[in-house]
Design a protein around this motif. Structure first.
Motif, PDB file in Angstrom:
ATOM      1  N   VAL A 184       0.838  -1.194   0.000  1.00  0.00           N
ATOM      2  CA  VAL A 184       0.000   0.000   0.000  1.00  0.00           C
ATOM      3  C   VAL A 184       0.881   1.254   0.000  1.00  0.00           C
ATOM      4  CG1 VAL A 184      -0.247   0.195   2.530  1.00  0.00           C
ATOM      5  CG2 VAL A 184      -2.100   0.967   1.065  1.00  0.00           C
ATOM      6  N   ILE A 201      -0.144   9.067  -4.286  1.00  0.00           N
ATOM      7  CA  ILE A 201      -1.050  10.166  -3.954  1.00  0.00           C
ATOM      8  C   ILE A 201      -0.278  11.357  -3.396  1.00  0.00           C
ATOM      9  CG2 ILE A 201      -3.167   8.801  -3.637  1.00  0.00           C
ATOM     10  CD1 ILE A 201      -2.758   9.170  -0.591  1.00  0.00           C
ATOM     11  N   PHE A 256      -4.634  17.957   1.905  1.00  0.00           N
ATOM     12  CA  PHE A 256      -4.121  16.796   1.191  1.00  0.00           C
ATOM     13  C   PHE A 256      -2.701  16.430   1.629  1.00  0.00           C
ATOM     14  CE2 PHE A 256      -7.587  18.259  -1.444  1.00  0.00           C
ATOM     15  CZ  PHE A 256      -8.259  17.066  -1.669  1.00  0.00           C
ATOM     16  N   LEU A 260       1.830   5.658   7.830  1.00  0.00           N
ATOM     17  CA  LEU A 260       1.251   4.364   8.239  1.00  0.00           C
ATOM     18  C   LEU A 260       1.753   3.235   7.342  1.00  0.00           C
ATOM     19  CD1 LEU A 260      -2.468   5.331   9.038  1.00  0.00           C
ATOM     20  CD2 LEU A 260      -0.565   5.036  10.628  1.00  0.00           C
ATOM     21  N   ASN A 293       4.049  -0.238   8.167  1.00  0.00           N
ATOM     22  CA  ASN A 293       3.586  -1.558   7.750  1.00  0.00           C
ATOM     23  C   ASN A 293       4.667  -2.318   6.981  1.00  0.00           C
ATOM     24  OD1 ASN A 293       0.560  -2.698   6.006  1.00  0.00           O
ATOM     25  ND2 ASN A 293       2.283  -3.817   6.815  1.00  0.00           N
ATOM     26  N   VAL A 312      -2.211  -0.221  10.734  1.00  0.00           N
ATOM     27  CA  VAL A 312      -1.600   0.827   9.903  1.00  0.00           C
ATOM     28  C   VAL A 312      -1.825   0.563   8.418  1.00  0.00           C
ATOM     29  CG1 VAL A 312       0.097   1.567  11.604  1.00  0.00           C
ATOM     30  CG2 VAL A 312       0.689  -0.280  10.030  1.00  0.00           C
ATOM     31  N   GLY A 313      -1.809  -0.719   8.017  1.00  0.00           N
ATOM     32  CA  GLY A 313      -2.078  -1.043   6.609  1.00  0.00           C
ATOM     33  C   GLY A 313      -3.491  -0.635   6.226  1.00  0.00           C
ATOM     34  N   ALA A 351      -3.760   3.178   6.101  1.00  0.00           N
ATOM     35  CA  ALA A 351      -3.160   3.759   4.893  1.00  0.00           C
ATOM     36  C   ALA A 351      -4.090   3.570   3.694  1.00  0.00           C
ATOM     37  CB  ALA A 351      -1.802   3.119   4.624  1.00  0.00           C
ATOM     38  N   ALA A 352      -4.707   2.374   3.609  1.00  0.00           N
ATOM     39  CA  ALA A 352      -5.619   2.104   2.489  1.00  0.00           C
ATOM     40  C   ALA A 352      -6.818   3.051   2.540  1.00  0.00           C
ATOM     41  CB  ALA A 352      -6.081   0.652   2.525  1.00  0.00           C
ATOM     42  N   ALA A 366      -6.860   5.960   3.880  1.00  0.00           N
ATOM     43  CA  ALA A 366      -6.380   7.309   3.584  1.00  0.00           C
ATOM     44  C   ALA A 366      -6.294   7.540   2.070  1.00  0.00           C
ATOM     45  CB  ALA A 366      -5.019   7.546   4.239  1.00  0.00           C
ATOM     46  N   ILE A 367      -5.906   6.492   1.332  1.00  0.00           N
ATOM     47  CA  ILE A 367      -5.842   6.621  -0.129  1.00  0.00           C
ATOM     48  C   ILE A 367      -7.239   6.908  -0.694  1.00  0.00           C
ATOM     49  CG2 ILE A 367      -5.430   5.361  -2.286  1.00  0.00           C
ATOM     50  CD1 ILE A 367      -3.096   3.986  -0.957  1.00  0.00           C
ATOM     51  N   THR A 389      -9.782   8.191   0.889  1.00  0.00           N
ATOM     52  CA  THR A 389     -10.179   9.524   1.333  1.00  0.00           C
ATOM     53  C   THR A 389      -9.579  10.589   0.424  1.00  0.00           C
ATOM     54  OG1 THR A 389     -10.128   8.680   3.592  1.00  0.00           O
ATOM     55  CG2 THR A 389     -10.198  11.067   3.335  1.00  0.00           C
ATOM     56  N   PHE A 390      -8.296  10.445   0.170  1.00  0.00           N
ATOM     57  CA  PHE A 390      -7.565  11.411  -0.656  1.00  0.00           C
ATOM     58  C   PHE A 390      -8.200  11.535  -2.042  1.00  0.00           C
ATOM     59  CE2 PHE A 390      -4.350  12.970  -3.470  1.00  0.00           C
ATOM     60  CZ  PHE A 390      -3.514  13.763  -2.698  1.00  0.00           C
ATOM     61  N   LEU A 431     -11.784  13.060  -1.992  1.00  0.00           N
ATOM     62  CA  LEU A 431     -11.788  14.501  -1.708  1.00  0.00           C
ATOM     63  C   LEU A 431     -11.180  15.314  -2.856  1.00  0.00           C
ATOM     64  CD1 LEU A 431     -10.806  14.619   2.091  1.00  0.00           C
ATOM     65  CD2 LEU A 431     -13.058  14.949   1.056  1.00  0.00           C
ATOM     66  N   SER A 432     -10.367  14.648  -3.691  1.00  0.00           N
ATOM     67  CA  SER A 432      -9.761  15.349  -4.825  1.00  0.00           C
ATOM     68  C   SER A 432     -10.801  15.697  -5.880  1.00  0.00           C
ATOM     69  CB  SER A 432      -8.685  14.488  -5.500  1.00  0.00           C
ATOM     70  OG  SER A 432      -7.783  14.032  -4.547  1.00  0.00           O
ATOM     71  N   PHE A 464      -8.779  -0.489  10.721  1.00  0.00           N
ATOM     72  CA  PHE A 464      -7.919   0.418  11.487  1.00  0.00           C
ATOM     73  C   PHE A 464      -8.336   0.454  12.957  1.00  0.00           C
ATOM     74  CE2 PHE A 464      -6.795   4.770  12.967  1.00  0.00           C
ATOM     75  CZ  PHE A 464      -5.424   4.646  12.863  1.00  0.00           C
ATOM     76  N   VAL A 493      -6.576  -2.954   0.973  1.00  0.00           N
ATOM     77  CA  VAL A 493      -5.478  -2.560   0.080  1.00  0.00           C
ATOM     78  C   VAL A 493      -5.865  -2.835  -1.373  1.00  0.00           C
ATOM     79  CG1 VAL A 493      -3.106  -3.117  -0.600  1.00  0.00           C
ATOM     80  CG2 VAL A 493      -3.678  -2.835   1.816  1.00  0.00           C
ATOM     81  N   MET A 511      -8.862  -2.806  -2.592  1.00  0.00           N
ATOM     82  CA  MET A 511      -9.830  -1.781  -2.978  1.00  0.00           C
ATOM     83  C   MET A 511      -9.115  -0.456  -3.289  1.00  0.00           C
ATOM     84  SD  MET A 511     -12.630  -3.141  -3.248  1.00  0.00           S
ATOM     85  CE  MET A 511     -12.416  -4.913  -3.258  1.00  0.00           C
ATOM     86  N   ALA A 512      -8.108  -0.121  -2.483  1.00  0.00           N
ATOM     87  CA  ALA A 512      -7.317   1.074  -2.757  1.00  0.00           C
ATOM     88  C   ALA A 512      -6.668   0.950  -4.136  1.00  0.00           C
ATOM     89  CB  ALA A 512      -6.260   1.270  -1.674  1.00  0.00           C
ATOM     90  N   ILE A 541      -7.029   3.742  -7.261  1.00  0.00           N
ATOM     91  CA  ILE A 541      -5.980   4.459  -7.988  1.00  0.00           C
ATOM     92  C   ILE A 541      -5.510   3.674  -9.210  1.00  0.00           C
ATOM     93  CG2 ILE A 541      -5.187   5.716  -5.936  1.00  0.00           C
ATOM     94  CD1 ILE A 541      -2.828   3.728  -5.816  1.00  0.00           C
TER      95      ILE A 541
END
Lengths: 106, 471
Positions: free
Chosen positions: A45, A52, A61, A71, A75, B101-102, B105-106, B108-109, B111-112, B115-116, B142, B232, B234-235, B239
């Protein structure tokens, strides 16, 4: 459905099947290292978070990108290091055997 | 530029192949370590390729580059330090932390990227659906994994926590999640849908993990591992990155298999475990009254005699061994016995400990040879010829009540310790295991109880065994 999405879904489904096939024969002795190894693999990930981060252009952002990269880096580094530590122990008994033999020779 | 994309895409494929081959090599202890290295090489390839894109695109702002560098350096350093310094007994919570954390992070991707998008714009199903799933699964993983980490580390009570109206609250949160997902998928972009999805998922992660107790942890940790993989993947859809999709799917499959194996080893369904607690409250209270009175106590001295004159000894480790950090004492005792030509083996139940394979890791740490660790079926075929079974901190997985109908653990595959000629149980008190019922093994004729902390008890046994072995 776009060609792109179709390809991605096909990859997803086939990867799951490969995963089932590869994992199903692991002895329970190695369950923890295997889980930890899989844990490290989802550290991939980090690749997504790097991608991003380079698109971030405002404070919100930057914050999200930082959290994501931070994070994911935990990992990926932690996952591989701890798995290696565990597997090192699984290969250790050989060494002790050698030591025993050395002791016997004396 | 397209040449670069081709190269990167092909190399992503190479890295994905490395993960598959690496996992494949983890099937035997001989090749496992190299397997992990192959997988790590794949990871390094993927990261280098990603940096090629970063360098080539020139899109990152100065601040963006600093953010990236800071996140990477801090994250890599923290992860490496934690992984290097963790005690082997603390491994379950670290694995759980890496799940958290994994998944984070996924999420967060997702979300990013959501929101873009320009607010109010319409998005295709092919984008919105994976974003919604990414947020839900990533969010649940999480918060759920953080709670699991806290429980495993002892910061949060390891006991099942339930409160009146918990089921109703769960149902409400699930409805909110479904509604939020529908809003995210079917309606124009609005940051509030995302916030709603994320918050509801985080709450659900907490509610899901809080009622789950200690002995069910192996199932939960592997389930959350599977969730992280799916998040992960799905992330990866979000992208459009195949490396993430392949790796995520692999981990999802691996986690699912482990989860099902763990649940099967307890003869319980995954749903039943997630629902929390063991059986119903009634069976717990009813069973607690039924304390066997006729247990026989023994002394370290007596255990020493038994061990010194035994031919085949079986050590049965459980969570109590990990909790007391007594793995070094176990190894010392085993070495003492094997040096005097007494056969020592270890009977390891699949769900002993707090994560899949927990006992094996602890024993490997103290150099117990791989071939002495016997899995359930092999161990059960050996108990008839076992002179002394030494049970250290294991409880429910040894309870013959599992063979009868109508108990809280009926049908759970157990170690047939009661078939061995003599049984010694090292245990601090007569308190029940996670299932909340008394262990019928303890009141058997051939069973003797040594009430002590695992570490202290083993030290005393080692001392007395040495005397009888003329050391």
């Amino acid at each position: 459905m776009s060609q792109e999405l179709y390809t991605n879904i096909a990859i997803f489904v086939l990867s799951i099947l490969v995963g089932f096939e590869v994992i199903s024969k692991i002895p329970s002795t190695l369950h923890t290292p295997m889980m930890s190894g899989a844990n490290a693999i989802h550290g991939v990930v980090v690749v997504g978070t790097i991608l991003i981060a380079l698109e971030a252009h405002s404070v919100l952002f930057y914050v999200i990108a930082f959290i994501a990269v931070f994070l994911a880096s935990i990992n990926v580094s932690g996952g591989y290091v701890v798995t290696d530590r565990m597997l090192q122990m699984f290969s250790k008994p050989k060494k002790t055997d050698d030591q025993k033999q050395d002791g016997g020779d004396k | 530029m397209s040449g670069l994309i081709t190269l990167v895409s092909l190399m992503y494929l190479v890295s994905a192949a490395c993960y598959v081959i690496g996992l494949h090599m983890m099937r035997t202890p001989k090749t496992a370590r190299n397997g992990n290295r192959v997988s790590a090489v794949g990871m390094i390839i993927a990261v280098i390729m990603t940096f090629l894109i970063v360098i080539n695109k020139h899109e990152a702002t100065m601040t963006g580059s600093i953010v990236l560098a800071a996140g990477l350096i801090l994250g890599l350093a923290y992860g490496t330090i934690r992984a290097r310094t963790v005690e082997m007994t603390d491994m379950p919570q670290l694995v759980s932390l890496f799940n958290a954390v994994g998944g984070g992070a996924a999420a967060a991707i997702g979300t990013f990227d959501y929101l873009s998008l320009t607010a109010g714009s319409h998005i295709s199903f092919a984008f919105s659906f994976p974003v919604a799933l990414d947020l839900v699964i990533g969010g649940v993983t999480f918060s759920g994994s953080l709670i699991a980490t806290g429980k495993l580390a002892g910061n949060i009570s390891g006991k099942p926590i339930s409160f009146p109206g918990a089921k109703l609250l769960n149902a409400i949160v699930v409805i909110v999640i479904v509604a939020a997902v529908v809003l995210t998928i079917g309606f124009p972009v609005n940051a509030w849908w995302l916030v709603l999805t994320l918050v509801a998922s985080l709450i659900f992660g907490i509610l899901m993990t809080i009622p789950i107790g200690g002995a069910d942890m192996p199932v939960v940790v592997s389930l959350l591992n599977a969730f992280t993989g799916l998040a992960v993947a799905m992330a990866g859809f979000v992208i459009d990155n195949q490396a993430l999709i392949i790796a995520g799917a692999l981990v999802g499959a691996a986690g699912t298999i482990l989860t099902l194996q763990m649940a099967a080893a307890m003869n319980r369904s995954v749903m039943n475990i997630i629902a929390g607690g063991f059986g119903t409250g009634d069976s717990n209270s009813a069973a607690a009254d039924d304390v066997p009175v006729n247990v026989k106590e023994t002394s370290p001295d007596d255990v020493g005699v038994q061990l010194a004159y035994a031919q085949n000894v079986m050590i049965v480790p459980g969570y109590g061994l990990a909790a007391a950090q007594a793995q070094h004492e176990v190894a010392e005792l085993a070495k003492l016995l094997t040096d005097h030509d007494i056969n020592v083996n270890y009977a390891i139940h699949p769900v002993a400990g707090r994560m899949p394979g927990h006992m094996n890791v602890l024993l490997a740490e103290v150099n117990v040879p791989y071939d002495q660790m016997k899995q359930l079926e092999e161990a059960n075929s050996m108990f008839e010829n076992t002179d002394v079974s030494l049970v250290i901190g294991a409880n429910d997985v040894t309870n013959p009540a599992a063979r009868r109908k109508g108990t809280a653990i009926t049908g759970m595959p157990i170690l047939d310790i009661d078939k061995s000629k003599s049984v010694v149980v090292i245990k601090r008190s007569m308190s029940t295991g996670y299932a909340g019922i008394q262990n019928e093994l303890f009141s058997d004729d051939q069973t003797h109880m040594l009430f002590a902390d695992a570490k202290k008890g083993l030290q005393d046994i080692i001392a007395s065994t040495k005397e009888y072995l003329d050391e």
